[in-house]
Design a protein around this motif. Sequence first.
Motif, PDB file in Angstrom:
ATOM      1  N   ILE A   1       5.347   5.967   1.348  1.00  0.00           N
ATOM      2  CA  ILE A   1       4.017   5.741   0.856  1.00  0.00           C
ATOM      3  C   ILE A   1       3.071   6.572   1.706  1.00  0.00           C
ATOM      4  O   ILE A   1       3.189   6.389   2.773  1.00  0.00           O
ATOM      5  N   HIS A   2       2.434   7.626   0.943  1.00  0.00           N
ATOM      6  CA  HIS A   2       1.323   8.674   1.458  1.00  0.00           C
ATOM      7  C   HIS A   2      -0.029   8.026   1.249  1.00  0.00           C
ATOM      8  O   HIS A   2      -0.970   8.639   2.018  1.00  0.00           O
ATOM      9  N   GLU A   3      -0.168   7.272   0.190  1.00  0.00           N
ATOM     10  CA  GLU A   3      -1.397   6.803   0.101  1.00  0.00           C
ATOM     11  C   GLU A   3      -1.132   5.418  -0.504  1.00  0.00           C
ATOM     12  O   GLU A   3      -0.376   4.704  -0.692  1.00  0.00           O
ATOM     13  N   LYS A   4      -2.529   4.547  -0.418  1.00  0.00           N
ATOM     14  CA  LYS A   4      -2.503   3.065  -0.707  1.00  0.00           C
ATOM     15  C   LYS A   4      -2.071   3.164  -1.968  1.00  0.00           C
ATOM     16  O   LYS A   4      -2.257   3.564  -3.042  1.00  0.00           O
ATOM     17  N   VAL A   5      -1.355   1.910  -2.148  1.00  0.00           N
ATOM     18  CA  VAL A   5      -0.484   1.524  -3.521  1.00  0.00           C
ATOM     19  C   VAL A   5      -1.330   0.631  -4.314  1.00  0.00           C
ATOM     20  O   VAL A   5      -2.108  -0.304  -3.666  1.00  0.00           O
ATOM     21  N   MET A   6      -1.679   0.905  -5.711  1.00  0.00           N
ATOM     22  CA  MET A   6      -2.460   0.062  -6.343  1.00  0.00           C
ATOM     23  C   MET A   6      -2.226  -1.405  -6.097  1.00  0.00           C
ATOM     24  O   MET A   6      -1.061  -1.886  -6.279  1.00  0.00           O
ATOM     25  N   GLY A   7      -3.171  -2.258  -5.795  1.00  0.00           N
ATOM     26  CA  GLY A   7      -3.176  -3.714  -5.623  1.00  0.00           C
ATOM     27  C   GLY A   7      -2.622  -4.308  -4.244  1.00  0.00           C
ATOM     28  O   GLY A   7      -2.428  -5.351  -4.216  1.00  0.00           O
ATOM     29  N   HIS A   8      -2.340  -3.241  -3.369  1.00  0.00           N
ATOM     30  CA  HIS A   8      -1.707  -3.361  -1.979  1.00  0.00           C
ATOM     31  C   HIS A   8      -2.658  -2.831  -1.111  1.00  0.00           C
ATOM     32  O   HIS A   8      -3.338  -1.698  -1.414  1.00  0.00           O
ATOM     33  N   ASP A   9      -2.646  -3.475   0.057  1.00  0.00           N
ATOM     34  CA  ASP A   9      -3.279  -2.698   1.253  1.00  0.00           C
ATOM     35  C   ASP A   9      -2.130  -2.152   2.276  1.00  0.00           C
ATOM     36  O   ASP A   9      -2.142  -2.507   3.563  1.00  0.00           O
ATOM     37  N   LEU A  10      -1.245  -1.438   1.781  1.00  0.00           N
ATOM     38  CA  LEU A  10      -0.306  -1.015   2.972  1.00  0.00           C
ATOM     39  C   LEU A  10      -0.560   0.290   3.425  1.00  0.00           C
ATOM     40  O   LEU A  10      -1.023   1.339   2.675  1.00  0.00           O
ATOM     41  N   PRO A  11      -0.485   0.318   4.749  1.00  0.00           N
ATOM     42  CA  PRO A  11      -0.694   1.668   5.433  1.00  0.00           C
ATOM     43  C   PRO A  11       0.525   2.813   5.102  1.00  0.00           C
ATOM     44  O   PRO A  11       1.431   2.282   4.524  1.00  0.00           O
TER      45      PRO A  11
END
Length: 885
Positions: A660-670
């Motif tokens: 993941i290189h950018e925030k996933v829709m609906g989540h706050d994952l780094p």
Amino acid sequence: MKRLIKNMSISTMLTISIMVVTFAALASFFSVASYFDIVHFRDTVSMQSGMIARLAAEYNVSELVFGYKKEAEENLEKLFLLPEIEEAQIYDANGNLFTSCTRQGIIATCPQNIGDVKTASQKRLGARLEILQPMTFRDTRHGTLRLVASNATFQDYFTSRLRTMLISLAMVLFLSILLARIIQSWLSSPISQLIKKVQEMAGGNLASRVSVPDTGGEIATLCQNVNIMADALDSRIREVENSRQLLQAVSDYVPAGIFWKDRESKYVWANLLFAKSAGLGDPGEIAGKTDFDMPWRDSAEEHRESDRRVFNSGQAELNISKKVRRKDGSEIWVAGSKVPLHDNDGQVSGLIGSYIDITQQKETEEAMKMLMQKDKEAAARYEALIGASNTGAWEYHADSGFLWCSPEYFSMLGCDIKDFDQSGKANLEQTWLELLHQEDRDKAMQCFAGYMKNPEGMYQQNFRMRHHDGRWIWIWSRGKTLRDAEGQPTPVTIGTHIDVTDRIMLEDRLRHGEKMEAIGQLAGGVAHDFNNQLSGILGFAELLAKKLENEPQLKKMAESIMTSALRSADLTRQLLAFARKGKFVSTPVDAHHLIAEVISLLQHSIDRRITITQQLEAAIPVVAGDPGQLQNAILNLAINARDAMPEGGTLSFSTKNIDIHEKVMGHDLPPGSYLQICVSDTGTGMNEEVKSRLFEPFFTTKQHGKGTGLGLAATYGAIKNHGGAISVYTELHKGTTFRVLLPVGKHDGQPEVHISKSSGCIPGKGNILLVDDETIVREATAKILEDLGYKVLECRDGEEAAELFRAISHDVDAVILDMVMPRLAGPETFAAMRAINPSVKVLLASGFSINGAASGLLKAGAAGFLQKPYQIDELSQKLHEILRS
């Protein structure tokens, strides 16, 4: 009547004839269809009532044979759970009344003797249905069951069908009028052709021209004058074409700044655009700041007053235009909105705000006014369009029903303008209404119609429109009706559409996050308090069981209490998992091995009609976490999938590694590397209401007694506690997929706690200082310690314990310290005791898990940790380890 018919035109007579014939034909069709449907429904009601009577007769025959009148009456009363049943009687083999029951408020109609009834029968008693059912056992008739059922359901159905038929006939009448008007247009005269061309020109198609008849005369002269007028209008429109292109460039895209404030008007969060406008390099730097810390500090009090209005009224402030100062000292015009956020008690806890930079629009507005001084009507149109802050423009002509839309209007919906009618004909339904979400359609149309009826000020509203790919996007629609030189409304209304989906989704996620956080705090508090009570129950039950070694029956009862307490402790562990306070171990975990264990467990309970498939593609299936919690999480998802396939299907497990290189829709994952685990089924699926509450504690769609509603809640908490995220995709009757994301190769730094297997009760000696504010826990633990051979000193809270320890610290061998207490909590009490005697041995005890404060105290030198409720063996072993070390 003859004179009226004589004066009618052919078109009018044709219209009336089509209306009458179409209406009569379709009315007859609906009447016949409704009649057969009603007959079918009536027969169905009779068949179902007869089936109920047969089942009840078989169920009550034993009471009749053995003469159990009271039991028969109780069984008959159960039939009244069916709302249609009004009377129920049982007659013996001679036809005499044996027993009878009547619904409250109903007058019984049962005869004392019904004669010899050999076969089942039904007959109608007005609006009621009488059913006679022989009661037989092994081919011998012992009596008769008589039921009287209400036909109210049938009457309601008949009324509903009648209402549906009338509505359908009204629609038929409307369609027949529409058809008549279409046919009438085919018979139009040359004058009608002239009117049509003029309407096209009025709709904006100035390239259209009227054909001049060769016959000459007044009609030919009129046609020539119309063409001359069209040439003049076309010339005038070309003069402002460059201005229209400039306006279109402004309407293509309008960025928005978004921020979040708490109740004290302190900034909690902002997006990048807002942070840049405040002169900050990172949006995270804005947390804790106020408007007095911003470049617009000169107007800070004005902003705070606006915030207070939102907090006090609980109402949103929308589309407020004003000037704000940027860091470089320049001023810009913005159109902003503020929406209140509410907590679980309905109180305003903060606000979400947004603004759109409309400086260019203001400047363009002034330029347009200067360019269009020679044409006031055109100037008014551009002024309204600029005020709409547009991205996709539209223009509605109330006189013709034509809705013109710009290419951007359709491109934001993923559509091509070529697929829509823009010829100037009435097209509002195809171009707008059919694209609206069904739940928003009536409200949106009422709002638009209300504005068109009284076009004062600005028309604006939010609604959902269908994107070409099937998803729904939120649109902010604004518009304004143009006025003539006298200030009177014209038939033309222009406006814009802005895609505000991201802003609304952000607001929804923030509200959902607040809700789940509040539920988590409540669940954690309940679990903690419940664990305290279970500690006392379990402790006294174990003591009682040991005292009753010579009383097997009483000992068995005590052991049953212990079993129930331990099962209740499992429920509290699930609550703590949801509250993200239940992680015990952090160690490398192979997800593929966990999935294999879950499948092995399922083999014993899964329906043979369910096929299990695996697609384990992850090259690095290892994550850091608690194996037990992660296994329970995957098992809960698998069980949920199994239960969703009562008729069989496919249960699928899959894994893969993703970056993941950018925030996933609906989540706050780094950003980082993650292991994706998917659990899918082909079952019943879920609707939106169930999906929105899926992870709430105690929410379940299963029958009473078949689920606690904690499985998915615990799964949600466990995944969040491991720094991951979980999402669900579902469609009714197509199945559900749960998607879990967990960080790869990260250790969270929590102390590892290895729980040794029980090796029996270990007696001991020494002085134990027991500190706990719960009386039942303190008394039970003190008694257990005394039975183990220890001497116990009890304290009700941390302040009392600190004072006592100061006096007798050198005589205390170990301290059992509760973490949550009034006056002086566990961490403060631990610090006070360490200040008195740095080598004091403290065993921590809590209804929460080892995470949080307990974890910090273990790092600071606490000797061990006990999770409430604990058993005698576990307590004795912990004390033995601490005192021996």
